[in-house]
Design a protein around this motif. Structure first.
Motif, PDB file in Angstrom:
ATOM      1  N   LEU A   1      34.103  34.875  47.009  1.00  0.00           N
ATOM      2  CA  LEU A   1      33.579  33.493  46.380  1.00  0.00           C
ATOM      3  C   LEU A   1      34.036  32.225  46.782  1.00  0.00           C
ATOM      4  N   LEU A   2      35.385  32.034  46.657  1.00  0.00           N
ATOM      5  CA  LEU A   2      35.790  30.673  47.211  1.00  0.00           C
ATOM      6  C   LEU A   2      35.542  30.271  48.572  1.00  0.00           C
ATOM      7  N   MET A   3      35.409  31.222  49.325  1.00  0.00           N
ATOM      8  CA  MET A   3      35.231  31.037  50.816  1.00  0.00           C
ATOM      9  C   MET A   3      33.967  30.369  50.998  1.00  0.00           C
ATOM     10  N   THR A   4      33.043  30.393  50.083  1.00  0.00           N
ATOM     11  CA  THR A   4      31.557  29.846  50.256  1.00  0.00           C
ATOM     12  C   THR A   4      31.962  28.357  50.308  1.00  0.00           C
ATOM     13  N   GLY A   5      32.876  27.713  49.759  1.00  0.00           N
ATOM     14  CA  GLY A   5      33.204  26.343  49.672  1.00  0.00           C
ATOM     15  C   GLY A   5      32.388  25.572  48.957  1.00  0.00           C
ATOM     16  N   HIS A   6      31.708  26.098  48.144  1.00  0.00           N
ATOM     17  CA  HIS A   6      30.763  25.370  47.360  1.00  0.00           C
ATOM     18  C   HIS A   6      31.567  24.746  45.796  1.00  0.00           C
ATOM     19  N   GLU A   7      30.915  23.702  45.616  1.00  0.00           N
ATOM     20  CA  GLU A   7      31.794  23.039  44.581  1.00  0.00           C
ATOM     21  C   GLU A   7      31.883  23.713  43.125  1.00  0.00           C
ATOM     22  N   ASP A   8      30.799  24.734  42.938  1.00  0.00           N
ATOM     23  CA  ASP A   8      30.908  25.560  41.736  1.00  0.00           C
ATOM     24  C   ASP A   8      31.860  26.955  41.965  1.00  0.00           C
ATOM     25  N   ALA A   9      32.175  27.117  42.850  1.00  0.00           N
ATOM     26  CA  ALA A   9      32.815  28.347  43.313  1.00  0.00           C
ATOM     27  C   ALA A   9      34.066  28.477  42.167  1.00  0.00           C
ATOM     28  N   ALA A  10      34.908  27.523  42.195  1.00  0.00           N
ATOM     29  CA  ALA A  10      36.024  27.769  41.193  1.00  0.00           C
ATOM     30  C   ALA A  10      35.559  27.910  39.685  1.00  0.00           C
ATOM     31  N   LEU A  11      34.374  27.124  39.445  1.00  0.00           N
ATOM     32  CA  LEU A  11      33.918  27.298  37.971  1.00  0.00           C
ATOM     33  C   LEU A  11      33.268  28.799  37.851  1.00  0.00           C
ATOM     34  N   ILE A  12      32.720  29.291  38.581  1.00  0.00           N
ATOM     35  CA  ILE A  12      32.390  30.604  38.852  1.00  0.00           C
ATOM     36  C   ILE A  12      33.426  31.812  38.607  1.00  0.00           C
ATOM     37  N   ALA A  13      34.531  31.412  39.341  1.00  0.00           N
ATOM     38  CA  ALA A  13      35.719  32.362  39.654  1.00  0.00           C
ATOM     39  C   ALA A  13      36.425  32.308  38.148  1.00  0.00           C
ATOM     40  N   ASP A  14      36.599  31.087  37.710  1.00  0.00           N
ATOM     41  CA  ASP A  14      37.253  31.012  36.315  1.00  0.00           C
ATOM     42  C   ASP A  14      36.322  31.787  35.241  1.00  0.00           C
ATOM     43  N   HIS A  15      35.141  31.751  35.168  1.00  0.00           N
ATOM     44  CA  HIS A  15      34.298  32.492  34.343  1.00  0.00           C
ATOM     45  C   HIS A  15      34.567  33.949  34.634  1.00  0.00           C
ATOM     46  N   LEU A  16      34.526  34.196  35.837  1.00  0.00           N
ATOM     47  CA  LEU A  16      34.630  35.989  36.314  1.00  0.00           C
ATOM     48  C   LEU A  16      35.855  36.406  35.738  1.00  0.00           C
ATOM     49  N   ARG A  17      37.073  35.776  35.865  1.00  0.00           N
ATOM     50  CA  ARG A  17      38.242  35.870  35.551  1.00  0.00           C
ATOM     51  C   ARG A  17      38.533  36.139  34.262  1.00  0.00           C
ATOM     52  N   ASP A  18      37.788  35.229  33.434  1.00  0.00           N
ATOM     53  CA  ASP A  18      37.988  35.098  32.066  1.00  0.00           C
ATOM     54  C   ASP A  18      37.109  36.513  31.451  1.00  0.00           C
ATOM     55  N   GLU A  19      36.102  36.765  31.774  1.00  0.00           N
ATOM     56  CA  GLU A  19      35.066  37.876  31.593  1.00  0.00           C
ATOM     57  C   GLU A  19      35.670  38.946  31.776  1.00  0.00           C
ATOM     58  N   TRP A  20      36.555  39.142  33.012  1.00  0.00           N
ATOM     59  CA  TRP A  20      37.050  40.439  33.350  1.00  0.00           C
ATOM     60  C   TRP A  20      38.266  40.909  32.631  1.00  0.00           C
ATOM     61  N   GLY A  21      39.066  39.785  32.103  1.00  0.00           N
ATOM     62  CA  GLY A  21      40.106  39.884  31.479  1.00  0.00           C
ATOM     63  C   GLY A  21      39.948  40.350  30.056  1.00  0.00           C
ATOM     64  N   SER A  22      38.840  39.952  29.428  1.00  0.00           N
ATOM     65  CA  SER A  22      38.419  40.334  28.100  1.00  0.00           C
ATOM     66  C   SER A  22      37.564  41.653  28.036  1.00  0.00           C
ATOM     67  N   ARG A  23      36.916  42.020  29.130  1.00  0.00           N
ATOM     68  CA  ARG A  23      36.179  43.097  29.006  1.00  0.00           C
ATOM     69  C   ARG A  23      36.903  44.415  29.459  1.00  0.00           C
ATOM     70  N   PHE A  24      37.833  44.341  30.438  1.00  0.00           N
ATOM     71  CA  PHE A  24      38.684  45.517  30.848  1.00  0.00           C
ATOM     72  C   PHE A  24      39.895  45.448  30.086  1.00  0.00           C
TER      73      PHE A  24
END
Length: 147
Positions: free
Chosen positions: A99-122
């Motif tokens: 995801l971060l390799m895309t170099g997109h300015e929103d990649a870290a925002l998406i990664a933050d939400h993925l990390r948070d959702e992953w941690g709360s769900r599993f």
């Protein structure tokens, strides 16, 4: 949105087995080639969204729900501990860096939400992420010189 994103985990076991510097590089290149379109879709969704934060949250929810649906046991509806550990490592070694390799300015925002959702769900899944170059640099011949 993100139709069948759970298939990015289909080669998880062989990609994590005997992980060395050279194999990690090859695995990541193949992973991005095969599944990079999912990460571009994620960044496209946030880029065109009126509310980027809400879009990133929805992406994370859809992603985690797809993984949970694919890997949860039919008898108790949960993912086993060993499988969850494998999924967590795969997220750290492949999903977040890709995801971060895309170099997109929103990649870290998406990664933050993925990390948070992953941690709360599993269960036992409060993981963190880093980029590919940092992980790759941590390898000597084997990750952190061990295994």
């Amino acid at each position: 949105m993100l139709d069948h994103v759970e298939i990015i985990f289909e080669n998880m076991k062989p990609m994590m087995k005997k992980l060395k510097k050279a194999s990690y590089k090859q695995n990541m290149e193949a992973f991005v080639e095969d599944y990079g379109h999912y990460f571009r879709e994620m960044t496209d969704l946030t880029e065109t969204a009126e509310n980027k934060d809400e879009a990133a949250k929805e992406i994370a929810e859809v992603f985690a729900e797809s993984v949970e649906r694919e890997f949860a046991s039919s008898k108790n509806g949960r993912i086993s501990g060993p499988l969850q550990l494998d999924l967590n490592f795969f997220m750290i070694y492949y999903v977040f860096p890709a995801l971060l390799m895309t170099g997109h300015e929103d990649a870290a925002l998406i990664a933050d939400h993925l990390r948070d959702e992953w941690g709360s769900r599993f269960k036992d899944s409060k993981i963190q992420y880093t980029d590919y170059d940092t992980l790759y640099g941590a390898f000597r011949e084997k990750i952190f010189g061990i295994f």
